[in-house]
Structure formats: C-alpha cells, structure tokens
Design an enzyme around this catalytic site. Structure first.
Site, PDB file in Angstrom:
ATOM      1  N   LYS A  45      -7.381  -1.343  15.484  1.00  0.00           N
ATOM      2  CA  LYS A  45      -6.441  -2.463  15.526  1.00  0.00           C
ATOM      3  C   LYS A  45      -5.620  -2.416  16.809  1.00  0.00           C
ATOM      4  O   LYS A  45      -5.421  -1.347  17.376  1.00  0.00           O
ATOM      5  CB  LYS A  45      -5.458  -2.339  14.351  1.00  0.00           C
ATOM      6  CG  LYS A  45      -6.034  -2.653  12.992  1.00  0.00           C
ATOM      7  CD  LYS A  45      -4.979  -2.493  11.923  1.00  0.00           C
ATOM      8  CE  LYS A  45      -5.535  -2.786  10.537  1.00  0.00           C
ATOM      9  NZ  LYS A  45      -5.963  -4.178  10.342  1.00  0.00           N
ATOM     10  N   ARG A  70     -12.325  -3.363   1.055  1.00  0.00           N
ATOM     11  CA  ARG A  70     -13.363  -3.814   0.124  1.00  0.00           C
ATOM     12  C   ARG A  70     -14.376  -2.711  -0.156  1.00  0.00           C
ATOM     13  O   ARG A  70     -14.991  -2.682  -1.227  1.00  0.00           O
ATOM     14  CB  ARG A  70     -14.028  -5.076   0.691  1.00  0.00           C
ATOM     15  CG  ARG A  70     -14.723  -4.871   2.016  1.00  0.00           C
ATOM     16  CD  ARG A  70     -14.966  -6.168   2.768  1.00  0.00           C
ATOM     17  NE  ARG A  70     -13.755  -6.693   3.391  1.00  0.00           N
ATOM     18  CZ  ARG A  70     -13.685  -7.826   4.078  1.00  0.00           C
ATOM     19  NH1 ARG A  70     -14.778  -8.576   4.235  1.00  0.00           N
ATOM     20  NH2 ARG A  70     -12.559  -8.229   4.619  1.00  0.00           N
TER      21      ARG A  70
HETATM   22  N1  BES Z   1      -5.265  -3.879   5.694  1.00  0.00           N
HETATM   23  C1  BES Z   1      -5.844  -4.932   6.421  1.00  0.00           C
HETATM   24  C2  BES Z   1      -5.303  -6.311   6.011  1.00  0.00           C
HETATM   25  C3  BES Z   1      -3.835  -6.553   6.246  1.00  0.00           C
HETATM   26  C4  BES Z   1      -3.399  -7.162   7.421  1.00  0.00           C
HETATM   27  C5  BES Z   1      -2.914  -6.239   5.287  1.00  0.00           C
HETATM   28  C6  BES Z   1      -2.064  -7.394   7.623  1.00  0.00           C
HETATM   29  C7  BES Z   1      -1.560  -6.490   5.491  1.00  0.00           C
HETATM   30  C8  BES Z   1      -1.133  -7.073   6.662  1.00  0.00           C
HETATM   31  C9  BES Z   1      -7.352  -4.954   6.193  1.00  0.00           C
HETATM   32  O1  BES Z   1      -7.935  -3.710   6.009  1.00  0.00           O
HETATM   33  C10 BES Z   1      -7.964  -5.534   7.423  1.00  0.00           C
HETATM   34  O2  BES Z   1      -7.890  -4.920   8.447  1.00  0.00           O
HETATM   35  N2  BES Z   1      -8.586  -6.708   7.282  1.00  0.00           N
HETATM   36  C11 BES Z   1      -9.205  -7.367   8.366  1.00  0.00           C
HETATM   37  C12 BES Z   1     -10.578  -7.795   7.924  1.00  0.00           C
HETATM   38  C13 BES Z   1     -11.461  -8.254   9.042  1.00  0.00           C
HETATM   39  C14 BES Z   1     -11.840  -7.090   9.932  1.00  0.00           C
HETATM   40  C15 BES Z   1     -12.703  -8.873   8.448  1.00  0.00           C
HETATM   41  C16 BES Z   1      -8.345  -8.563   8.740  1.00  0.00           C
HETATM   42  O3  BES Z   1      -7.748  -9.164   7.857  1.00  0.00           O
HETATM   43  O4  BES Z   1      -8.253  -8.857   9.918  1.00  0.00           O
HETATM   44 MN    MN Z   2      -8.468  -2.770   7.826  1.00  0.00          MN
END
Ligand code: BES
Ligand code: MN
Ligand code: ZN
Length: 500
Positions: free
Chosen positions: A276, A350
């Site tokens: 990230k 997931r």
């Molecule tokens: N934990 C994150 C989602 C999240 C983002 C929770 C901001 C709380 C605040 C999750 O694991 C994630 O990184 N999701 C990605 C999925 C994508 C890579 C398909 C996302 O939402 O960008």
């Molecule tokens: Mn994630």
C-alpha cells in the site's frame, strides 16, 4: 479505559455539588421532580433559553454556569424534542450527550432521568446510562504526559436519578454486558499492531474463559493439518504466526445448532508484496475490526447469559512483505478444495475469510452465519462511513439485520450479489482469482468471492465494515477511533430472534 465512570442510580433529589443535567421537551417543559429541584432557577432557564435561542430541540443543549439558587456549579439542560417519539437509541445518545457536556475536570454529576410527563421508564434510564458509559470511553493508555488542565479526573461519580431504582438497576445489568463488549472491541481496534499481533490477540480472547466461554486456539500446525492454505498464505510473509480462535457460548438448548459469527482479523495490513502507499497506512492496525467485534459480541452474549448457542471464529494474520511472502501469481488451495490465483496480495481479507467461513460451516452446521470484515475501500466509496455494506443469500436474515440496524443506529445497507459479477473473478489458471481486476464494484466482487465458500443452504450475511469499524464519524457515544461497531447490532439480532 481511563476516565472511569462510577455510575450509580438513586432517587430524585437536588444535587449538592457538581454538574446537574436535566431534560426538557421542545416546549421547554420539565418533569415534576426536575421542576422541584430547579425551584426558582426555572425562570433563569427560560430567560437564558430565549437569549441563546434554545428551544429544547432534540439533542440540543443549554449550559448555565453557577446558576444562582442552585448548589450545583453548572446546570446543563438537554432538549429531547417530542418526548413521546423517543426510541431506545435516542436514550443512548442522550446519555452520551450528557457526559459530553461535563467540563473536562468534572468529578461529580447528577443526571435527572425524567421527561416532562414524569420519570423515564427503567429501560429508558438504563439506555441513558449505557450511552453515558460508552461516551466516557477513552483510549489513552499510551499517553504519559499531560498538561495539568488536560488531566482528566481518575474517577467521575455519576448519579442518575430515576423513578424506580431497583428496576433500573436490573434493566442496566444486561446493558453493562453489552457496553463492556463494545469497549473490549474498541480496545482491540485502537491497540497498535506492535502490541496486538495474532498470538497476543488470541491470548486476550482467551480471557472470555472467565465468562464460561469455551476458547480454542488453532496454531499454524493445526491450520496446516486442516488445509487452511488461503489463510496461511496471507500470514507467511510475517514474523508473527497466524492463529484462528474459536469461541463457544452455550446458553441455549443442549445440542441445538449455534448461530455463527466470523471476523476478519488482519492485525496489520501492509498490502504485502502489492504494498500500500504510505499515506494513512497506520490505519491498517484497525484491519482486525471484524474480529474485534466478534470477540466483543461473544463477551456481551456470555456476560448477559444470553439464552442462545453462539460460536465466534476469527482469523488472525499479519499481511507483510518479506522474502517468504506470498507473490502475485501464486496459486493456493483453500480448505474447501477450491484453488485461488493471487492477483493482488492486498486483497487478503477474503482469503482469510474463505477458510474460516468454510471451517465454521463444516464444523458447526450453524443456523446462520454473519461475517464482519474491513474488506474493501470500495464500500467506503459506495456508502461512506454511516452505513456498513450488507450482502446476503437470505432475505429474512437481511431484513432482520436491517431492522436491528435501525433499532441500534448501527446501520446496514443491502448490496447486490449476482452471478453476473462472478465472471469477473474467474481465473485462467485456477478456480478463481482474488480480485475482480477492475476497481468497479470492488465491494461486490469481494462479496461474490466469499460467497463461493458458503454453502447456500446456510443463511449467510457478509458485512463490509471498512467504513464503520474505525475512524467513523465522531458520535455522541464514541469519541475514540475504534468504534466497536457491530456489537450492539448483532446482540440485538440475537436478542430479537434467536433466544429461546
Ligand atoms: N483492509 C483493506 C480494506 C480497507 C481499506 C479497510 C481502507 C479499511 C480502510 C483491504 O484488505 C484491501 O486492501 N482491499 C483492497 C482490495 C483491492 C486490492 C482489490 C482495496 O479495497 O483497495
Ligand atoms: Mn488489503
Ligand atoms: Zn485488509
């Protein structure tokens, strides 16, 4: 939890010191006991209300400092609007408001639980007390330095004056169980990831044993044996070992199928190799808010001796990039036997849920399953921070959750599941891939992925709490970062429909 409230109930009698909190309706009308306690100060209130344009509108407040004729140092008048229209969540909020109006250094307060037509009912006064307790929570265990005027008193004595002291105390008991559950969940979410890693999370969940909850901890060896490779793949880049915790509360009939709650417990989500950006990455210590809610809920059910059989399962991992981390392109075989191509290692929640949900269904054959996960940024784009996204294969369960949401103020909005979205997660090399490839409908493709691990005969709901689990709007009943969202919602669901 600092700012410890010492909360007690007593009869109506004018306070001798501290802050005096009273309620009025939109006609500026007070109840009889309040009028008696205010005496000639009532006149002063009327004049102050005029000049401040305070009309008693719901959740509005009026403060009077050192009101001549009262022994209290401060009088706080809180408007309730139309008293006859107040619902339980309104009383909780009013309790939060009352605590919010106390000066930082206040040590004593007296709250008159009275409406214009007379004393609040026991349940209403108990709701008020619960709101007070939730609002008083602060996560400040790492603050070692404070200016003198920022130092909160060690204890605050709050007396709530009520019509029927014994009945209110009785009504308050289960509410303590519930707010303790919320506070427990908030503590988990607020705790930093160097302190709260999977093993430590599991150890703390073990404290539920004191409430006669059965707690089992699956270590890596046990998970390997079960074939939980989707979950294990997420954790393999971390120096911290993964864990699954199974919590069982048997308050219902012996042998009756339990209700099941499953939580995403990513103690920290760097994104892994698909790392990230730095901005706001610190928030990802809260990526275990789903698991936190499940532990808080089981606490609430056990502490109030809910007459239900319930299981809580949480998948605890840390998603880190290192030499042993999972790569994009890797293919893992989940416990269900289905294979998954990893496209993006940041779509890890997931993968964790896939194995834990499958395991929960196989082992417990539950009446229904609800999973909670801070799963996608896309749900925040869709719904903001007010509603959680709900996906379900069962209309009755979805309706019950919606209703429980409206009752508690922990709102859920139903989103679609449909085979049309399924093709977005089909993979060239494996049974499926872990992202839809496009950002469009990102919360839906995530839910559609999880659905592939759910037996359609079991009613199931997935709650995407990425927007509500932490950093949600500052509310009258929570000023901390972790919200404890979902504990009250799911407790309500169980209480309304599944207790014998
Ligand atoms: N934990 C994150 C989602 C999240 C983002 C929770 C901001 C709380 C605040 C999750 O694991 C994630 O990184 N999701 C990605 C999925 C994508 C890579 C398909 C996302 O939402 O960008
Ligand atoms: Mn994630
Ligand atoms: Zn995550």
């Amino acid at each position: 939890m600092a700012n410890a409230l010492k909360l007690g109930f007593g009869p109506f009698s004018a306070p001798a010191k501290g802050t005096f909190v009273v309620f009025c309706d939109e006609g500026l009308k007070f109840g009889p006991a309040t009028r008696r306690a205010l005496g000639r100060v009532a006149d002063l209130v009327t004049r102050a209300a005029k000049s401040e344009r305070f009309t008693g509108k719901k959740n509005s407040t009026l403060d009077l400092v050192m009101p001549a004729g009262l022994k209290s140092a401060r009088l706080v008048v809180i408007g309730v609007g139309k008293a006859a229209e107040l619902t339980p969540k309104d009383f909780i909020r009013l309790g939060g408001l009352a605590i919010g109006r106390l000066p930082a250094a206040a040590t004593d307060a007296s709250i008159f639980a009275e409406l214009p037509h007379g004393a609040m009912r026991a349940e209403q006064a108990a709701d008020l007390a619960q709101g007070a307790c939730l609002r008083a929570y602060a996560f400040d265990r790492y603050k070692t330095k404070r200016k003198d005027d920022e130092k909160p008193p060690a204890v605050r004595n709050i007396t709530i004056a009520v019509g029927d002291v014994a009945a209110t105390r009785k009504a308050y008991e289960p509410r303590v169980a519930i707010s303790d559950g919320v506070v427990l969940a908030r503590d988990f979410v607020n705790e930093p990831a160097n302190v709260l890693y999977p093993e430590e999370f599991a150890r703390r969940a073990g404290a539920l044993k004191k409430l006669r909850v059965g707690v089992e901890i699956l270590d890596v060896k046990a998970m390997k044996k079960l074939g939980m490779n989707a979950l294990l793949g997420v954790g393999q880049g971390s120096a911290r070992e993964s864990r699954v915790v199974v919590m069982r509360w048997n308050g219902g009939r012996a042998g009756e199928a339990p209700v099941a709650f499953i939580g995403k417990g990513v103690c920290f989500d760097t994104g892994g190799i698909s790392i990230k950006p730095a901005s706001n990455m610190e928030d990802m210590k809260g990526d275990m808010a789903g698991a936190a809610c499940v532990v808080g809920l089981i606490h609430a059910l056990a502490a109030r001796k809910a007459r239900v059989n319930a299981v809580g399962l949480i998948g605890l991992v840390e998603n880190m990039p290192d030499g042993n981390a999972q790569r994009p392109g890797d293919i893992v075989k989940s416990m269900s036997g289905q294979t998954i191509e990893i496209i993006n290692t940041d779509a890890e929640g997931r993968l964790v849920l896939a194995d834990v949900i499958w395991y929960a269904a196989q082992r417990f054959k539950p009446k229904f399953m609800v999973d909670l996960a801070t799963l996608t940024g896309a749900i925040i784009v869709a719904l903001g921070q007010e509603y959680a996204g709900m996906f379900s294969n069962n209309d009755q369960l979805a309706e019950r959750l919606t209703k429980a949401g409206n009752e508690t103020g922990e709102l859920v909005w139903r989103m679609p599941l449909a085979p049309e979205y399924d093709k977005m997660i089909d993979s060239k090399f494996a049974d499926m891939k872990n992202t839809g490839g496009s950002r469009w409908g990102g919360a839906i493709t995530a839910a559609q992925f999880i659905k592939r691990f759910v037996d359609d005969k079991i009613p199931w709901a997935h709650l995407d709490i990425a927007g509500t689990g932490f950093d949600s709007r500052q509310t009258d009943i929570n000023k901390s970062w972790g919200s404890g969202w979902g504990v009250r919602l799911l407790n309500r669901l169980v209480a309304d429909h599944y207790e014998k």
